[in-house]
Design an enzyme around this catalytic site. Sequence first.
Site, PDB file in Angstrom:
ATOM      1  N   LYS A   1       0.925  -1.133  -0.047  1.00  0.00           N
ATOM      2  CA  LYS A   1      -0.050  -0.014  -0.097  1.00  0.00           C
ATOM      3  C   LYS A   1       0.837   1.266  -0.099  1.00  0.00           C
ATOM      4  O   LYS A   1       1.379   1.687   0.987  1.00  0.00           O
ATOM      5  CB  LYS A   1      -1.038   0.113   1.295  1.00  0.00           C
ATOM      6  CG  LYS A   1      -2.189   1.034   0.993  1.00  0.00           C
ATOM      7  CD  LYS A   1      -2.174   1.940   2.280  1.00  0.00           C
ATOM      8  CE  LYS A   1      -1.707   3.287   2.498  1.00  0.00           C
ATOM      9  NZ  LYS A   1      -1.714   4.300   1.854  1.00  0.00           N
TER      10      LYS A   1
ATOM     11  N   GLY B   1      -4.800   3.419  -1.942  1.00  0.00           N
ATOM     12  CA  GLY B   1      -5.804   3.824  -1.182  1.00  0.00           C
ATOM     13  C   GLY B   1      -5.245   4.567  -0.048  1.00  0.00           C
ATOM     14  O   GLY B   1      -4.278   4.890   0.166  1.00  0.00           O
TER      15      GLY B   1
ATOM     16  N   GLY C   1      -4.523   5.877   4.075  1.00  0.00           N
ATOM     17  CA  GLY C   1      -3.875   5.017   5.241  1.00  0.00           C
ATOM     18  C   GLY C   1      -5.241   4.600   5.987  1.00  0.00           C
ATOM     19  O   GLY C   1      -5.188   3.433   6.658  1.00  0.00           O
TER      20      GLY C   1
ATOM     21  N   VAL D   1      -7.033   1.615   3.776  1.00  0.00           N
ATOM     22  CA  VAL D   1      -6.206   0.641   3.213  1.00  0.00           C
ATOM     23  C   VAL D   1      -5.371   0.062   4.207  1.00  0.00           C
ATOM     24  O   VAL D   1      -5.121  -1.014   4.725  1.00  0.00           O
ATOM     25  CB  VAL D   1      -5.819   0.834   1.767  1.00  0.00           C
ATOM     26  CG1 VAL D   1      -5.100  -0.384   1.496  1.00  0.00           C
ATOM     27  CG2 VAL D   1      -7.240   0.901   0.861  1.00  0.00           C
ATOM     28  N   GLY D   2      -4.581   1.052   4.698  1.00  0.00           N
ATOM     29  CA  GLY D   2      -3.414   0.852   5.651  1.00  0.00           C
ATOM     30  C   GLY D   2      -4.071   0.424   7.001  1.00  0.00           C
ATOM     31  O   GLY D   2      -3.268  -0.779   7.490  1.00  0.00           O
TER      32      GLY D   2
ATOM     33  N   GLU E   1       9.937   1.977  10.462  1.00  0.00           N
ATOM     34  CA  GLU E   1      10.937   3.123  10.094  1.00  0.00           C
ATOM     35  C   GLU E   1      10.351   4.577  10.023  1.00  0.00           C
ATOM     36  O   GLU E   1       9.652   4.849   9.372  1.00  0.00           O
ATOM     37  CB  GLU E   1      11.460   3.278   8.618  1.00  0.00           C
ATOM     38  CG  GLU E   1      12.151   1.368   8.282  1.00  0.00           C
ATOM     39  CD  GLU E   1      13.351   1.511   9.288  1.00  0.00           C
ATOM     40  OE1 GLU E   1      14.025   2.390   9.567  1.00  0.00           O
ATOM     41  OE2 GLU E   1      13.965   0.258   9.199  1.00  0.00           O
TER      42      GLU E   1
ATOM     43  N   CYS F   1      13.870  11.528   6.087  1.00  0.00           N
ATOM     44  CA  CYS F   1      13.769  11.029   7.707  1.00  0.00           C
ATOM     45  C   CYS F   1      15.133  11.408   8.429  1.00  0.00           C
ATOM     46  O   CYS F   1      15.121  11.513   9.470  1.00  0.00           O
ATOM     47  CB  CYS F   1      13.127   9.597   7.703  1.00  0.00           C
ATOM     48  SG  CYS F   1      14.217   8.669   6.688  1.00  0.00           S
TER      49      CYS F   1
ATOM     50  N   GLU G   1      10.276  16.996  14.407  1.00  0.00           N
ATOM     51  CA  GLU G   1      10.441  16.706  12.916  1.00  0.00           C
ATOM     52  C   GLU G   1       9.699  17.768  12.003  1.00  0.00           C
ATOM     53  O   GLU G   1       8.538  17.720  12.031  1.00  0.00           O
ATOM     54  CB  GLU G   1      10.047  15.244  12.585  1.00  0.00           C
ATOM     55  CG  GLU G   1      10.654  14.841  11.063  1.00  0.00           C
ATOM     56  CD  GLU G   1      10.435  13.424  10.781  1.00  0.00           C
ATOM     57  OE1 GLU G   1       9.326  12.915  10.759  1.00  0.00           O
ATOM     58  OE2 GLU G   1      11.396  13.105  10.604  1.00  0.00           O
TER      59      GLU G   1
HETATM   60  P1  NAD Z   1       2.295   8.888   7.357  1.00  0.00           P
HETATM   61  O1  NAD Z   1       2.638   8.306   8.652  1.00  0.00           O
HETATM   62  O2  NAD Z   1       1.379   9.964   7.308  1.00  0.00           O
HETATM   63  O3  NAD Z   1       1.862   7.927   6.084  1.00  0.00           O
HETATM   64  C1  NAD Z   1       2.738   6.740   5.960  1.00  0.00           C
HETATM   65  C2  NAD Z   1       1.623   5.858   5.324  1.00  0.00           C
HETATM   66  O4  NAD Z   1       0.973   5.031   6.404  1.00  0.00           O
HETATM   67  C3  NAD Z   1       1.077   6.157   4.071  1.00  0.00           C
HETATM   68  O5  NAD Z   1       1.015   5.076   3.050  1.00  0.00           O
HETATM   69  C4  NAD Z   1      -0.391   6.360   4.852  1.00  0.00           C
HETATM   70  O6  NAD Z   1      -1.454   6.248   3.820  1.00  0.00           O
HETATM   71  C5  NAD Z   1      -0.366   5.386   5.793  1.00  0.00           C
HETATM   72  N1  NAD Z   1      -1.294   5.329   7.008  1.00  0.00           N
HETATM   73  C6  NAD Z   1      -1.844   6.533   7.357  1.00  0.00           C
HETATM   74  N2  NAD Z   1      -2.651   6.299   8.541  1.00  0.00           N
HETATM   75  C7  NAD Z   1      -2.683   4.988   8.782  1.00  0.00           C
HETATM   76  C8  NAD Z   1      -3.228   3.975   9.499  1.00  0.00           C
HETATM   77  N3  NAD Z   1      -3.990   4.607  10.471  1.00  0.00           N
HETATM   78  N4  NAD Z   1      -2.867   2.636   9.345  1.00  0.00           N
HETATM   79  C9  NAD Z   1      -1.962   2.256   8.476  1.00  0.00           C
HETATM   80  N5  NAD Z   1      -1.391   3.165   7.578  1.00  0.00           N
HETATM   81  C10 NAD Z   1      -1.653   4.359   7.556  1.00  0.00           C
HETATM   82  O7  NAD Z   1       3.814   9.557   6.772  1.00  0.00           O
HETATM   83  P2  NAD Z   1       3.950  10.203   5.641  1.00  0.00           P
HETATM   84  O8  NAD Z   1       3.708  11.838   5.932  1.00  0.00           O
HETATM   85  O9  NAD Z   1       3.647   9.624   4.351  1.00  0.00           O
HETATM   86  O10 NAD Z   1       5.727  10.350   5.563  1.00  0.00           O
HETATM   87  C11 NAD Z   1       6.443  11.136   6.256  1.00  0.00           C
HETATM   88  C12 NAD Z   1       6.943  10.546   7.674  1.00  0.00           C
HETATM   89  O11 NAD Z   1       7.615   9.361   7.071  1.00  0.00           O
HETATM   90  C13 NAD Z   1       7.910  11.379   8.444  1.00  0.00           C
HETATM   91  O12 NAD Z   1       7.655  11.471   9.719  1.00  0.00           O
HETATM   92  C14 NAD Z   1       9.183  10.822   8.052  1.00  0.00           C
HETATM   93  O13 NAD Z   1      10.274  10.896   9.010  1.00  0.00           O
HETATM   94  C15 NAD Z   1       8.818   9.311   8.120  1.00  0.00           C
HETATM   95  N6  NAD Z   1       9.942   8.602   7.199  1.00  0.00           N
HETATM   96  C16 NAD Z   1      10.741   7.564   7.635  1.00  0.00           C
HETATM   97  C17 NAD Z   1      11.623   6.993   7.103  1.00  0.00           C
HETATM   98  C18 NAD Z   1      12.573   5.927   7.852  1.00  0.00           C
HETATM   99  O14 NAD Z   1      12.904   5.110   7.382  1.00  0.00           O
HETATM  100  N7  NAD Z   1      12.851   6.100   9.072  1.00  0.00           N
HETATM  101  C19 NAD Z   1      11.730   7.129   5.919  1.00  0.00           C
HETATM  102  C20 NAD Z   1      11.067   8.208   5.022  1.00  0.00           C
HETATM  103  C21 NAD Z   1      10.143   8.703   5.991  1.00  0.00           C
END
Ligand code: NAD
Length: 464
Positions: free
Chosen positions: A169, A200, A202, A205-206, A244, A278, A372
């Site tokens: 996803k 989809g 989060g 689908v997430g 991550e 990140c 962050e």
């Molecule tokens: P996010 O947490 O909003 O979303 C990440 C993913 O999770 C998306 O696919 C989203 O649709 C899904 N998601 C959202 N709510 C969910 C739920 N309740 N259950 C399951 N899935 C759900 O993060 P973002 O805004 O897409 O990405 C930015 C963040 O990612 C930053 O905080 C960054 O630091 C982090 N990041 C970490 C790494 C690492 O390897 N440590 C790498 C890149 C980004």
Amino acid sequence: MKRDKLYLGGRWAEPDSDATIPVENPATEEVIAHVPAGTAVDVDRAVAEARAAFPGWAATPRAERGAVLGKLHAALAGRADEIARTVGLELGAPLKIAKAVQAGLPLTVLQGYADLAATPAPEETIGHSRVEHEPVGVVGAITPWNYPLHQVVAKVAAALAAGCTVVLKPSELTPLTAYLLVEAADEAGLPGGVLNLVTGTGAEVGAALAGHPEVDMVSFTGSTATGRAVAHAAADRIARVALELGGKSANVILAGADLPKAVKVGVANAFLNSGQTCTALTRMLVDRSFYDEAVELAAAAAGTYQTGDPFDPATRLGPLVSAAQRERVLGFIDRAGARLAYQGGDLPEKGYFVPATVFADVDPDSELAQEEIFGPVLSIIPVDGEDHAVEIANHSRYGLAGAVWGPPDRALAVARRLRTGAVDVNGAAFNPVAPFGGYKQSGVGRELGAYGLAEFQQTKAIQL
Ligand code: NAD
């Protein structure tokens, strides 16, 4: 190809619902595509396909899995220009970075896993026990938008090499590169059900994937808040999770460092991908004895970053990914409460641009130093000696990455004291086969290379 289907069981499949999600170009604010808004029903279908495909793929000899991944690499490499262009469009990544990092890095990682899978696993015995490593099972992979293909490949390639099957996803903000990967998998002849795609939100689908009883492991990259929700969902059935998450990494510049280089590389790192990284070194910790000079150098370096059209070769800073992300970052800048050492101007009228910004004299306890930000915002903090630098560097709930500059012995000693999953000494380059992951609230588990593969394996002891 129109992006109106899901990929289930080795076929392009009609989604359960007609609802779609618009994908926006953040540099122009235009809608460039629509993808299916998948549902929990689609997740059920995808997980059933992955479950059915698991025994066959798990039993496929490693070398054969490696050969299939090699074909996947060839098919994806043939799309390298399209990947760079697509990430330029859906994320706004400047073309040079899109080519080198957004397209180049996942290809390197994928080739590495093809090679690793093809290498016979060494036999391991402990006393009269034989230790074997088996695939975990069905993996739910949930990824963010900032390195859309790299984050997908880091999970999918490792899981497939280990013998797991996957339901992917991708982020709803940048789902288009995931389609390129799945197209390549289809072309490469990946057996049906081994890799499935459900686009989809989060919330729908997430969450369905993280909570699915037939998903053995959830591999998640994204924000710490969402990672917490995913871990809660998986905990109910004791499913394995790899997380991550976010970071607030420190760039520690010690006495005796090559100051101009340390500052220049530090600024470049903080601004990479418009600060949406990140591991970004967002806190520059500088010894007070050369602090003023460092602030001047950082401001001058930030002044060389041209912001604008990602497809203009002179551009080094593209837009942020979305209007919401821009508002969030501008909020941090407004509330900063620190000395503004530099701020760029001349932003394009359209698009979610934020100026390159450098703050000095940042309070280590402030929001600016603790949260962050995920934008082109650097915070410089004065420190008094090595112990103080280590104390401030570790004064964070995150522990993803860091950097130290100084005489090699001193820098290595300080690197060892940082409570983070990775530290770069004197500008050493990113290593795509070294273990990658966080301490503290930056995550659980490791990605990349052999450590990343091991994350998708169970360990069995057979007593003989
Ligand atoms: P996010 O947490 O909003 O979303 C990440 C993913 O999770 C998306 O696919 C989203 O649709 C899904 N998601 C959202 N709510 C969910 C739920 N309740 N259950 C399951 N899935 C759900 O993060 P973002 O805004 O897409 O990405 C930015 C963040 O990612 C930053 O905080 C960054 O630091 C982090 N990041 C970490 C790494 C690492 O390897 N440590 C790498 C890149 C980004």
